[in-house]
Design an enzyme around this catalytic site. Structure first.
Site, mmCIF file in Angstrom:
data_model
loop_
_atom_site.group_PDB
_atom_site.id
_atom_site.type_symbol
_atom_site.label_atom_id
_atom_site.label_comp_id
_atom_site.label_asym_id
_atom_site.label_seq_id
_atom_site.Cartn_x
_atom_site.Cartn_y
_atom_site.Cartn_z
ATOM 1 N N LYS A 1 -8.558 -10.804 7.877
ATOM 2 C CA LYS A 1 -7.806 -9.568 8.036
ATOM 3 C C LYS A 1 -8.560 -8.400 7.406
ATOM 4 O O LYS A 1 -8.547 -7.282 7.927
ATOM 5 C CB LYS A 1 -6.426 -9.733 7.396
ATOM 6 N N ARG B 1 6.793 1.726 6.112
ATOM 7 C CA ARG B 1 5.909 0.748 5.513
ATOM 8 C C ARG B 1 5.807 0.985 3.999
ATOM 9 O O ARG B 1 5.772 2.124 3.535
ATOM 10 C CB ARG B 1 4.523 0.831 6.163
ATOM 11 N N LYS C 1 1.127 -1.196 1.158
ATOM 12 C CA LYS C 1 0.385 -1.648 2.327
ATOM 13 C C LYS C 1 -1.033 -1.076 2.308
ATOM 14 O O LYS C 1 -1.256 0.069 1.910
ATOM 15 C CB LYS C 1 1.094 -1.221 3.613
ATOM 16 N N CYS D 1 5.039 -5.004 12.913
ATOM 17 C CA CYS D 1 3.699 -4.831 13.481
ATOM 18 C C CYS D 1 2.749 -5.733 12.702
ATOM 19 O O CYS D 1 2.551 -5.535 11.502
ATOM 20 C CB CYS D 1 3.247 -3.381 13.359
ATOM 21 N N SER D 2 2.150 -6.714 13.365
ATOM 22 C CA SER D 2 1.308 -7.650 12.644
ATOM 23 C C SER D 2 0.350 -8.350 13.611
ATOM 24 O O SER D 2 0.051 -7.810 14.682
ATOM 25 C CB SER D 2 2.176 -8.666 11.888
ATOM 26 N N GLU E 1 -7.135 -2.536 18.065
ATOM 27 C CA GLU E 1 -6.332 -3.670 18.482
ATOM 28 C C GLU E 1 -6.041 -3.674 19.975
ATOM 29 O O GLU E 1 -5.965 -2.609 20.599
ATOM 30 C CB GLU E 1 -4.979 -3.651 17.739
#
Length: 248
Positions: free
Chosen positions: A64, A98, A102, A114-115, A171
């Site tokens: 990640k 968020r 984060k 959202c992930s 993404e």
């Protein structure tokens, strides 16, 4: 976890009069060598994301951390993600802020969850499996309330955003809709504020927010959200299949 209610009178006719803060007793943050909150930093190196090509074909893996670090030229590794838009049975949309802890887009407002699907047991995780896992972790929704049949895949969006220049996104984002009355108990490591917003008032509500909104949520909001929200009663008829939609 303590959940305390913050009541605001936004304006006299607005139905969205309550926002909720998810919080735990205040404790000093434990930071790593890069100044990141320790739990978030551990996830950066523990979670293995799925690298994809521009047609969303799986081509490899990366941590990640590697998938969100912005390179010297502004590039970010292209990887697979998902974004869930959650609605209650009345048709109100779940909006969250968020957490400030984060790594990417702290304190930004966004849609429900959202992930990323991960590489688990030597294979790529299915999108809906990942969505259920993260909605349980972030929103505290019991898994037995997250019926896989209630998820609707709407489209895939390819977008790139450099974020703060250190941490960003690149993404192919699978957009999912989920409508049900579920029990929400947010994880304060992930979410600091949340509410359900009626469609008729969302355009007036967004300017009252105390921070920016995430780029992926903003794209969907500007290009697709109204059409899909108008048609929640027949949402599966509007679901797309085929090539990615690039609307950034």
């Amino acid at each position: 976890m303590l959940v305390r209610k913050l009541t605001r009178s936004l304006w006299s006719t607005l139905r969205v009069e309550k926002r909720f803060l998810a919080s735990e007793p205040v404790k000093p943050a434990t930071l790593d060598k890069d100044g990141l909150e320790l739990a978030q930093a551990e996830a950066l190196d523990k979670d293995i994301c799925l690298l994809v090509d521009e047609k969303d074909n799986f081509i490899g893996t990366a941590t990640k951390r590697e998938c969100h670090k912005v390179g010297p030229d502004g590039d970010v590794l292209l990887h697979r993600a998902f974004s869930v838009f959650l609605f209650n049975k009345r048709g109100d949309m779940f909006l969250q802020r968020r957490s400030s802890q984060k790594v990417t887009y702290p304190d930004y407002y966004t849609n429900a969850c959202c992930s990323h699907p991960l590489y688990i047991d030597e294979k790529p995780e299915e999108i809906i499996t990942a969505a259920r896992r993260r909605m349980n972790h972030e929103l505290g929704i019991p898994l037995d309330q997250l019926d896989p049949e209630l998820f609707t895949f709407m489209t895939r969006v390819h977008y790139h955003d450099p974020g703060d220049g250190v941490w960003g996104e690149h993404e192919i984002d699978h957009i999912l809709f989920f409508q049900s009355d579920v029990k929400v108990k947010p994880n304060s490591d992930e979410i600091s504020e949340y509410c359900f917003v009626p469609q008729a008032e969302v355009n007036s509500f967004l300017p009252t927010l105390e921070g920016p909104i995430t780029p992926w949520f903003n794209m969907i909001r500007r290009h697709r959200l109204k059409l899909w929200w108008d048609n929640l009663h027949r949402i599966k008829e509007l679901a797309e299949s085929g090539e990615n939609t690039k609307i950034c």
